[in-house]
Write a protein that holds these residues in place. Sequence first.
Motif, PDB file in Angstrom:
ATOM      1  N   PHE A 197       1.515  -4.194  11.199  1.00  0.00           N
ATOM      2  CA  PHE A 197       1.427  -5.018  10.003  1.00  0.00           C
ATOM      3  C   PHE A 197       2.526  -4.616   9.020  1.00  0.00           C
ATOM      4  CE2 PHE A 197      -2.992  -5.025  11.542  1.00  0.00           C
ATOM      5  CZ  PHE A 197      -3.233  -6.388  11.563  1.00  0.00           C
ATOM      6  N   GLY A 198       3.204  -5.621   8.489  1.00  0.00           N
ATOM      7  CA  GLY A 198       4.107  -5.387   7.380  1.00  0.00           C
ATOM      8  C   GLY A 198       3.363  -5.643   6.082  1.00  0.00           C
ATOM      9  N   VAL A 199       3.174  -4.601   5.271  1.00  0.00           N
ATOM     10  CA  VAL A 199       2.360  -4.693   4.064  1.00  0.00           C
ATOM     11  C   VAL A 199       3.262  -4.694   2.849  1.00  0.00           C
ATOM     12  CG1 VAL A 199       0.446  -3.672   2.776  1.00  0.00           C
ATOM     13  CG2 VAL A 199       0.517  -3.459   5.263  1.00  0.00           C
ATOM     14  N   THR A 200       3.003  -5.628   1.962  1.00  0.00           N
ATOM     15  CA  THR A 200       3.785  -5.731   0.731  1.00  0.00           C
ATOM     16  C   THR A 200       2.872  -6.188  -0.396  1.00  0.00           C
ATOM     17  OG1 THR A 200       5.724  -6.775  -0.279  1.00  0.00           O
ATOM     18  CG2 THR A 200       4.426  -8.119   1.221  1.00  0.00           C
ATOM     19  N   GLY A 201       3.338  -6.054  -1.635  1.00  0.00           N
ATOM     20  CA  GLY A 201       2.541  -6.472  -2.773  1.00  0.00           C
ATOM     21  C   GLY A 201       2.160  -5.308  -3.661  1.00  0.00           C
ATOM     22  N   ASP A 202       1.743  -5.616  -4.899  1.00  0.00           N
ATOM     23  CA  ASP A 202       1.437  -4.554  -5.850  1.00  0.00           C
ATOM     24  C   ASP A 202       0.121  -3.849  -5.578  1.00  0.00           C
ATOM     25  OD1 ASP A 202      -0.312  -6.553  -6.476  1.00  0.00           O
ATOM     26  OD2 ASP A 202       0.499  -6.954  -8.474  1.00  0.00           O
ATOM     27  N   ALA A 203      -0.717  -4.400  -4.688  1.00  0.00           N
ATOM     28  CA  ALA A 203      -1.985  -3.751  -4.347  1.00  0.00           C
ATOM     29  C   ALA A 203      -2.001  -3.289  -2.891  1.00  0.00           C
ATOM     30  CB  ALA A 203      -3.155  -4.703  -4.611  1.00  0.00           C
ATOM     31  N   SER A 204      -0.819  -3.067  -2.326  1.00  0.00           N
ATOM     32  CA  SER A 204      -0.756  -2.650  -0.920  1.00  0.00           C
ATOM     33  C   SER A 204      -1.395  -1.292  -0.694  1.00  0.00           C
ATOM     34  CB  SER A 204       0.700  -2.623  -0.458  1.00  0.00           C
ATOM     35  OG  SER A 204       1.466  -1.743  -1.264  1.00  0.00           O
ATOM     36  N   ALA A 205      -1.444  -0.451  -1.745  1.00  0.00           N
ATOM     37  CA  ALA A 205      -2.077   0.858  -1.597  1.00  0.00           C
ATOM     38  C   ALA A 205      -3.567   0.740  -1.320  1.00  0.00           C
ATOM     39  CB  ALA A 205      -1.837   1.699  -2.850  1.00  0.00           C
ATOM     40  N   VAL A 251       2.395 -10.171   8.659  1.00  0.00           N
ATOM     41  CA  VAL A 251       2.708  -9.748   7.296  1.00  0.00           C
ATOM     42  C   VAL A 251       1.467  -9.945   6.440  1.00  0.00           C
ATOM     43  CG1 VAL A 251       4.114 -10.192   5.246  1.00  0.00           C
ATOM     44  CG2 VAL A 251       5.145 -10.317   7.521  1.00  0.00           C
ATOM     45  N   LEU A 252       1.119  -8.917   5.657  1.00  0.00           N
ATOM     46  CA  LEU A 252      -0.007  -8.991   4.725  1.00  0.00           C
ATOM     47  C   LEU A 252       0.524  -8.734   3.321  1.00  0.00           C
ATOM     48  CD1 LEU A 252      -2.715  -6.951   6.700  1.00  0.00           C
ATOM     49  CD2 LEU A 252      -2.434  -9.433   6.602  1.00  0.00           C
ATOM     50  N   ALA A 253       0.505  -9.783   2.490  1.00  0.00           N
ATOM     51  CA  ALA A 253       0.923  -9.655   1.092  1.00  0.00           C
ATOM     52  C   ALA A 253      -0.326  -9.454   0.253  1.00  0.00           C
ATOM     53  CB  ALA A 253       1.683 -10.899   0.658  1.00  0.00           C
ATOM     54  N   VAL A 254      -0.478  -8.256  -0.311  1.00  0.00           N
ATOM     55  CA  VAL A 254      -1.690  -7.874  -1.037  1.00  0.00           C
ATOM     56  C   VAL A 254      -1.362  -7.775  -2.524  1.00  0.00           C
ATOM     57  CG1 VAL A 254      -3.617  -6.254  -1.116  1.00  0.00           C
ATOM     58  CG2 VAL A 254      -2.312  -6.520   1.008  1.00  0.00           C
ATOM     59  N   ASP A 255      -2.023  -8.608  -3.318  1.00  0.00           N
ATOM     60  CA  ASP A 255      -1.767  -8.631  -4.761  1.00  0.00           C
ATOM     61  C   ASP A 255      -3.084  -8.537  -5.513  1.00  0.00           C
ATOM     62  OD1 ASP A 255       1.154  -9.117  -4.725  1.00  0.00           O
ATOM     63  OD2 ASP A 255       0.569 -11.020  -3.785  1.00  0.00           O
ATOM     64  N   ARG A 256      -3.018  -7.880  -6.682  1.00  0.00           N
ATOM     65  CA  ARG A 256      -4.182  -7.760  -7.565  1.00  0.00           C
ATOM     66  C   ARG A 256      -4.100  -8.864  -8.620  1.00  0.00           C
ATOM     67  NH1 ARG A 256      -8.725  -5.006  -6.769  1.00  0.00           N
ATOM     68  NH2 ARG A 256      -7.486  -3.215  -6.041  1.00  0.00           N
ATOM     69  N   SER A 289      -9.632  -8.760  -8.787  1.00  0.00           N
ATOM     70  CA  SER A 289      -9.891  -8.956  -7.356  1.00  0.00           C
ATOM     71  C   SER A 289      -8.586  -8.874  -6.565  1.00  0.00           C
ATOM     72  CB  SER A 289     -10.565 -10.298  -7.122  1.00  0.00           C
ATOM     73  OG  SER A 289      -9.730 -11.355  -7.571  1.00  0.00           O
ATOM     74  N   VAL A 290      -8.726  -8.728  -5.263  1.00  0.00           N
ATOM     75  CA  VAL A 290      -7.574  -8.598  -4.376  1.00  0.00           C
ATOM     76  C   VAL A 290      -7.341  -9.936  -3.668  1.00  0.00           C
ATOM     77  CG1 VAL A 290      -6.667  -7.452  -2.319  1.00  0.00           C
ATOM     78  CG2 VAL A 290      -7.918  -6.144  -4.023  1.00  0.00           C
ATOM     79  N   ARG A 291      -6.103 -10.355  -3.682  1.00  0.00           N
ATOM     80  CA  ARG A 291      -5.725 -11.576  -2.988  1.00  0.00           C
ATOM     81  C   ARG A 291      -4.758 -11.213  -1.868  1.00  0.00           C
ATOM     82  NH1 ARG A 291      -2.758 -16.931  -5.618  1.00  0.00           N
ATOM     83  NH2 ARG A 291      -2.589 -18.121  -3.677  1.00  0.00           N
ATOM     84  N   VAL A 292      -5.115 -11.613  -0.628  1.00  0.00           N
ATOM     85  CA  VAL A 292      -4.309 -11.275   0.547  1.00  0.00           C
ATOM     86  C   VAL A 292      -3.775 -12.560   1.167  1.00  0.00           C
ATOM     87  CG1 VAL A 292      -4.250 -10.140   2.795  1.00  0.00           C
ATOM     88  CG2 VAL A 292      -5.721  -9.241   0.976  1.00  0.00           C
ATOM     89  N   THR A 293      -2.480 -12.613   1.359  1.00  0.00           N
ATOM     90  CA  THR A 293      -1.838 -13.718   2.081  1.00  0.00           C
ATOM     91  C   THR A 293      -1.388 -13.181   3.431  1.00  0.00           C
ATOM     92  OG1 THR A 293      -1.079 -14.714   0.004  1.00  0.00           O
ATOM     93  CG2 THR A 293      -0.008 -15.427   2.035  1.00  0.00           C
ATOM     94  N   ARG A 329     -16.592  -0.290  -3.606  1.00  0.00           N
ATOM     95  CA  ARG A 329     -15.809   0.267  -4.709  1.00  0.00           C
ATOM     96  C   ARG A 329     -16.282  -0.257  -6.063  1.00  0.00           C
ATOM     97  NH1 ARG A 329      -9.245  -0.537  -5.225  1.00  0.00           N
ATOM     98  NH2 ARG A 329      -8.945   0.584  -7.194  1.00  0.00           N
ATOM     99  N   PHE A 330     -16.633  -1.530  -6.130  1.00  0.00           N
ATOM    100  CA  PHE A 330     -17.008  -2.154  -7.405  1.00  0.00           C
ATOM    101  C   PHE A 330     -18.496  -2.442  -7.507  1.00  0.00           C
ATOM    102  CE2 PHE A 330     -12.539  -3.386  -6.734  1.00  0.00           C
ATOM    103  CZ  PHE A 330     -11.978  -2.859  -7.901  1.00  0.00           C
ATOM    104  N   ALA A 331     -19.292  -1.785  -6.677  1.00  0.00           N
ATOM    105  CA  ALA A 331     -20.734  -2.036  -6.723  1.00  0.00           C
ATOM    106  C   ALA A 331     -21.348  -1.655  -8.065  1.00  0.00           C
ATOM    107  CB  ALA A 331     -21.426  -1.265  -5.592  1.00  0.00           C
ATOM    108  N   SER A 332     -20.785  -0.627  -8.731  1.00  0.00           N
ATOM    109  CA  SER A 332     -21.354  -0.174 -10.006  1.00  0.00           C
ATOM    110  C   SER A 332     -21.147  -1.177 -11.133  1.00  0.00           C
ATOM    111  CB  SER A 332     -20.748   1.177 -10.390  1.00  0.00           C
ATOM    112  OG  SER A 332     -19.329   1.054 -10.518  1.00  0.00           O
ATOM    113  N   ARG A 333     -20.224  -2.106 -10.989  1.00  0.00           N
ATOM    114  CA  ARG A 333     -19.945  -3.071 -12.051  1.00  0.00           C
ATOM    115  C   ARG A 333     -20.882  -4.283 -11.999  1.00  0.00           C
ATOM    116  NH1 ARG A 333     -13.306  -3.604 -12.189  1.00  0.00           N
ATOM    117  NH2 ARG A 333     -12.825  -1.376 -12.245  1.00  0.00           N
ATOM    118  N   LEU A 334     -21.601  -4.427 -10.905  1.00  0.00           N
ATOM    119  CA  LEU A 334     -22.444  -5.605 -10.745  1.00  0.00           C
ATOM    120  C   LEU A 334     -23.716  -5.467 -11.558  1.00  0.00           C
ATOM    121  CD1 LEU A 334     -22.076  -6.125  -6.890  1.00  0.00           C
ATOM    122  CD2 LEU A 334     -20.812  -7.263  -8.714  1.00  0.00           C
TER     123      LEU A 334
END
Length: 340
Positions: A48-56, A91-96, A101-105, A136-141
Amino acid sequence: MASLRSEKTIVLAILIQLLIAAFSSFLAVGLVSMYDPGSASNGFVVSFGVTGDASADLAPVLASDDSWEAEHYRTQRAAMRDFRSGRIHAVLAVDRTADGSVRVTAIAPDGNIKTTLVVTQIKEVLDKLERRERARFASRLERSPVAPPPETGASPYFGFTYTVLIPLLMFLPVFISGSVAVDTIAEEYDRGTLELLRVTPLTGVDIVDGKLLAMGILAPVQAAAWLVLLSFNGTNVANPLEIVALVAAFSVAIVAIGAILALRFRDRKQAQFLFSMAMLVVFSGTYLLPEAPANTVARLAIGSPTPFTHAMVALYLACSLAGYALVRRVVGGRGLLTTA
């Protein structure tokens, strides 16, 4: 037996079932691969080629499975360049987004032989990412959402065998029996042999009874043979008697429909066409029921039937007997077996 060789429908049905029996192992592997493409991906590593500001956020997910490799890129253009050259598979473009939320293209190859496997692996990556984000976000619900289904390591052969293969083997003889019933009655008119039957002491109801019972028995006998062969192959099927009873019910009902059409229209091609259309309508309509016949067979075969499952089997038996009684009444009351 000599006359059976001239029956194209019967010969073709026997050849199809012999082909399935002879190559069952190869067919099982191929069909399971279609049913669950991921089952055939053992040893296939997807890059996978990973890119985007939320790739971490996606890095721990890709690192959790040895069949995935991640290569990080600063820009999507650089990732697409290596994707087109074949260095990476997807290719997975991962953006916050602004709401957190996370948006993956996801970009997968088009028309490549590996496309199905790559798309399957992308789906698994996104499923794991979703589970991770939920935790990860279960505590916010403010309230607990519906829990996702648990991950299982069951073999796809189990699901395929009990939910696809066994129902298919149970209902295939039913269609064949109904089609053969149409042929045997329509050909009495085509060949002019009905007159010979009419001069015997047999009544019209007796003649139709013989054809209906012969074809109605054929399907449950074949279904029972399939269950025996599956048991020899190590596939344990629970409630075999009830499954065979269900097949017998459908066989009698479908044969009755075929007999009515053949007696009414008398032309083989027209009766077969109308029979095929009727089967599409009938079996499509059964999926509107609370429990479809295929689900009933699967529940019985697995060994987890509910009281409603047993009730549906009883309902199918009652409907088949009603259909059989209707055919006898129509033949005896309206004289459909006459050649005039």
